[in-house]
Design a protein around this motif. Sequence first.
Motif: not given
Length: 226
Positions: A172-177, A199-214, A194-196
Amino acid sequence: MSSEDTVAGSVESQPDTLSEGPAGEAAPSPADSGPDVGAGEGTASEAGASDAAADPAARAAQLEQELGTLREQFDNLNGQYMRLAADFDNYRKRQSRDLEDQRVQIACTTLSEILPVVDNFDRARQQLNPQHEEAQTLHRSYQGLYKQLVDVFKQLGVSPMRVEGEPFDPTLHEAVMREPSDEHPEDVVIEELQRGYQLNGRVLRHALVKVSMGPGPADQSQEQAG
């Protein structure tokens, strides 16, 4: 002597040729003359009865053989029909599935081209800060257009993803940072860039996200020292 007496005498003197045969033999009776018709008819009747008794058995055997042939032909034709029906049903299902996949693919392609327009609407909506009445009127009109666009997307089955605070999911997500975070554990989405959309449960566009490293190295050192 008169003429009538002479004729009568000559008639009486003639031999009785009708009652006696040659050499004094008696004439054959009607029963003794000709073939024995009664005996012949009896023999023919017995032969006909025998043929009549044998013919139905042969006819029944012939009909049984023809019935077996017809049954075999029916089984062959019925098997062919069942195979054709199964092939056609599979073809119909395959065509329906292919058409549905094609429809979804076209919808995804079209909507993916429109998503940047939605992103621009959203950015502009967040940056607008109307101060005057005229600017507020324009802002309300803009918000109405954005809401109408979002409603159309909902009717088509398009829904935005809510990702902040959710575990990172590469489907669902694409980690950018990736950056350390004291508030979120590792591999948790801390910001949406960037919002993902789906479409009816099918990924239309992955969300561009920032992910925690702890927690960062300094925090980890403090924890180890403690």
